[in-house]
Design a protein around this motif. Structure first.
Motif, PDB file in Angstrom:
ATOM      1  N   GLN A  75     -14.309  -4.570  21.371  1.00 58.91           N
ATOM      2  CA  GLN A  75     -14.613  -5.914  21.755  1.00 58.91           C
ATOM      3  C   GLN A  75     -15.555  -6.703  21.257  1.00 58.91           C
ATOM      4  O   GLN A  75     -16.617  -5.815  20.214  1.00 58.91           O
ATOM      5  CB  GLN A  75     -15.512  -5.226  23.094  1.00 58.91           C
ATOM      6  CG  GLN A  75     -14.267  -5.574  24.380  1.00 58.91           C
ATOM      7  CD  GLN A  75     -12.812  -6.363  24.418  1.00 58.91           C
ATOM      8  OE1 GLN A  75     -11.926  -6.314  23.991  1.00 58.91           O
ATOM      9  NE2 GLN A  75     -13.675  -7.807  24.779  1.00 58.91           N
ATOM     10  N   SER A  76     -15.734  -7.782  20.911  1.00 56.47           N
ATOM     11  CA  SER A  76     -16.218  -8.481  19.963  1.00 56.47           C
ATOM     12  C   SER A  76     -17.563  -9.265  20.973  1.00 56.47           C
ATOM     13  O   SER A  76     -17.511  -9.258  22.511  1.00 56.47           O
ATOM     14  CB  SER A  76     -16.077  -9.569  18.885  1.00 56.47           C
ATOM     15  OG  SER A  76     -15.293 -10.334  19.944  1.00 56.47           O
ATOM     16  N   THR A  79     -17.146 -14.682  19.651  1.00 61.33           N
ATOM     17  CA  THR A  79     -15.567 -15.474  18.656  1.00 61.33           C
ATOM     18  C   THR A  79     -15.239 -14.883  17.823  1.00 61.33           C
ATOM     19  O   THR A  79     -16.060 -15.162  16.437  1.00 61.33           O
ATOM     20  CB  THR A  79     -14.857 -16.810  19.488  1.00 61.33           C
ATOM     21  OG1 THR A  79     -15.319 -17.076  20.264  1.00 61.33           O
ATOM     22  CG2 THR A  79     -13.636 -16.924  19.043  1.00 61.33           C
ATOM     23  N   ASP A  82      -9.248 -15.645  13.842  1.00 60.49           N
ATOM     24  CA  ASP A  82      -7.531 -15.337  13.175  1.00 60.49           C
ATOM     25  C   ASP A  82      -8.141 -15.671  11.804  1.00 60.49           C
ATOM     26  O   ASP A  82      -7.454 -15.414  10.557  1.00 60.49           O
ATOM     27  CB  ASP A  82      -6.408 -15.595  13.426  1.00 60.49           C
ATOM     28  CG  ASP A  82      -6.570 -16.589  13.298  1.00 60.49           C
ATOM     29  OD1 ASP A  82      -6.977 -17.686  12.940  1.00 60.49           O
ATOM     30  OD2 ASP A  82      -4.924 -17.504  13.842  1.00 60.49           O
ATOM     31  N   THR A 112      -7.230  -9.531  15.609  1.00 58.24           N
ATOM     32  CA  THR A 112      -7.950 -10.736  16.282  1.00 58.24           C
ATOM     33  C   THR A 112      -7.236 -11.126  18.228  1.00 58.24           C
ATOM     34  O   THR A 112      -5.931 -11.880  17.194  1.00 58.24           O
ATOM     35  CB  THR A 112      -9.269 -10.951  15.821  1.00 58.24           C
ATOM     36  OG1 THR A 112      -9.448 -11.697  17.132  1.00 58.24           O
ATOM     37  CG2 THR A 112      -8.260 -12.319  14.959  1.00 58.24           C
ATOM     38  N   ASP A 113      -6.973 -11.280  18.457  1.00 55.37           N
ATOM     39  CA  ASP A 113      -6.391 -12.396  19.795  1.00 55.37           C
ATOM     40  C   ASP A 113      -7.646 -13.361  19.222  1.00 55.37           C
ATOM     41  O   ASP A 113      -6.729 -14.283  20.239  1.00 55.37           O
ATOM     42  CB  ASP A 113      -6.800 -11.166  21.452  1.00 55.37           C
ATOM     43  CG  ASP A 113      -8.057 -11.433  21.684  1.00 55.37           C
ATOM     44  OD1 ASP A 113      -8.899 -11.731  21.464  1.00 55.37           O
ATOM     45  OD2 ASP A 113      -8.065 -10.553  22.803  1.00 55.37           O
ATOM     46  N   GLY A 114      -8.752 -13.351  19.119  1.00 53.79           N
ATOM     47  CA  GLY A 114      -9.319 -14.805  18.921  1.00 53.79           C
ATOM     48  C   GLY A 114      -9.468 -15.142  20.460  1.00 53.79           C
ATOM     49  O   GLY A 114     -10.196 -16.454  20.748  1.00 53.79           O
ATOM     50  N   ALA A 115      -9.794 -14.545  20.849  1.00 55.85           N
ATOM     51  CA  ALA A 115     -10.748 -14.678  22.482  1.00 55.85           C
ATOM     52  C   ALA A 115     -11.702 -15.812  22.241  1.00 55.85           C
ATOM     53  O   ALA A 115     -13.095 -15.280  21.736  1.00 55.85           O
ATOM     54  CB  ALA A 115     -10.520 -13.798  23.221  1.00 55.85           C
ATOM     55  N   THR A 116     -12.390 -16.537  22.905  1.00 54.75           N
ATOM     56  CA  THR A 116     -13.339 -17.234  23.222  1.00 54.75           C
ATOM     57  C   THR A 116     -14.639 -16.001  24.325  1.00 54.75           C
ATOM     58  O   THR A 116     -14.759 -15.642  24.799  1.00 54.75           O
ATOM     59  CB  THR A 116     -13.360 -18.085  23.434  1.00 54.75           C
ATOM     60  OG1 THR A 116     -12.707 -19.452  23.496  1.00 54.75           O
ATOM     61  CG2 THR A 116     -14.967 -18.968  24.052  1.00 54.75           C
ATOM     62  N   SER A 119     -14.302 -11.289  21.900  1.00 52.54           N
ATOM     63  CA  SER A 119     -12.565 -10.723  21.184  1.00 52.54           C
ATOM     64  C   SER A 119     -11.995  -9.617  21.531  1.00 52.54           C
ATOM     65  O   SER A 119     -12.773  -8.710  20.995  1.00 52.54           O
ATOM     66  CB  SER A 119     -12.174 -11.544  20.356  1.00 52.54           C
ATOM     67  OG  SER A 119     -13.088 -13.431  20.249  1.00 52.54           O
ATOM     68  N   THR A 120     -10.994  -9.534  21.326  1.00 49.78           N
ATOM     69  CA  THR A 120     -10.465  -8.174  21.428  1.00 49.78           C
ATOM     70  C   THR A 120     -10.109  -7.888  20.063  1.00 49.78           C
ATOM     71  O   THR A 120      -8.907  -8.854  19.564  1.00 49.78           O
ATOM     72  CB  THR A 120      -9.554  -7.927  22.429  1.00 49.78           C
ATOM     73  OG1 THR A 120      -9.431  -7.402  23.542  1.00 49.78           O
ATOM     74  CG2 THR A 120      -8.300  -6.092  22.152  1.00 49.78           C
ATOM     75  N   VAL A 121     -10.590  -6.875  18.745  1.00 49.25           N
ATOM     76  CA  VAL A 121     -10.194  -6.993  17.427  1.00 49.25           C
ATOM     77  C   VAL A 121      -9.741  -5.366  17.219  1.00 49.25           C
ATOM     78  O   VAL A 121     -10.259  -4.529  18.180  1.00 49.25           O
ATOM     79  CB  VAL A 121     -11.787  -7.189  16.641  1.00 49.25           C
ATOM     80  CG1 VAL A 121     -11.667  -7.580  15.710  1.00 49.25           C
ATOM     81  CG2 VAL A 121     -12.355  -8.396  17.505  1.00 49.25           C
TER      82      VAL A 121
END
Length: 126
Positions: A75-76, A79, A82, A112-116, A119-121
């Motif tokens: 996890q990040s 954000t 991509d 990366t899923d780029g979630a705010t 993110s899952t990386v």
């Protein structure tokens, strides 16, 4: 927490056991220091190991060596867009996450899923 997402080789890295005075948890990025002790990895230093279990009764942590052929999911703390794919980002202060900071980065972003915010990386330590 760094989790193995895939390996590019059929062999699995063996667990090695090391002592530590640090408060390490499963999935922590760690470095092997003087005296053969694990310590929490700093944000801009490539870790040598990932902690794979809790400290045993002998005071030793099971850890696997970090290999460039192993992809980790993590996890990040912010954000990771991509646009950062292919760039190296730094580790979070907890040594269990990554940031979106590319200056002195050590973890190469492969996906990366780029979630705010969190993110899952997926990526690797080159």
């Amino acid at each position: 927490m760094f989790k193995v997402a895939k390996r590019e080789v059929g062999d699995v890295e063996p667990l090695e056991y090391y002592p530590s005075d640090a408060a390490l948890t499963i999935g922590s990025a760690a470095t092997l220091g003087s005296g053969g002790k694990l310590s929490k990895a700093s944000s801009t230093v490539r870790p040598s190991h990932i902690v794979m279990g809790e400290k045993n009764e002998d005071g030793m942590f099971p850890a696997m060596k970090v290999m460039p052929s192993t992809t980790f999911e993590v996890q990040s703390t912010e954000t990771v867009a991509d646009t950062l794919i292919g760039n190296k980002v730094t580790l979070g202060e907890d040594a269990e996450t990554v940031t979106a900071t590319t200056t002195s980065g050590v973890f190469t972003v492969d996906w990366t899923d780029g979630a705010t915010t969190n993110s899952t990386v997926r990526g690797h330590f080159a």
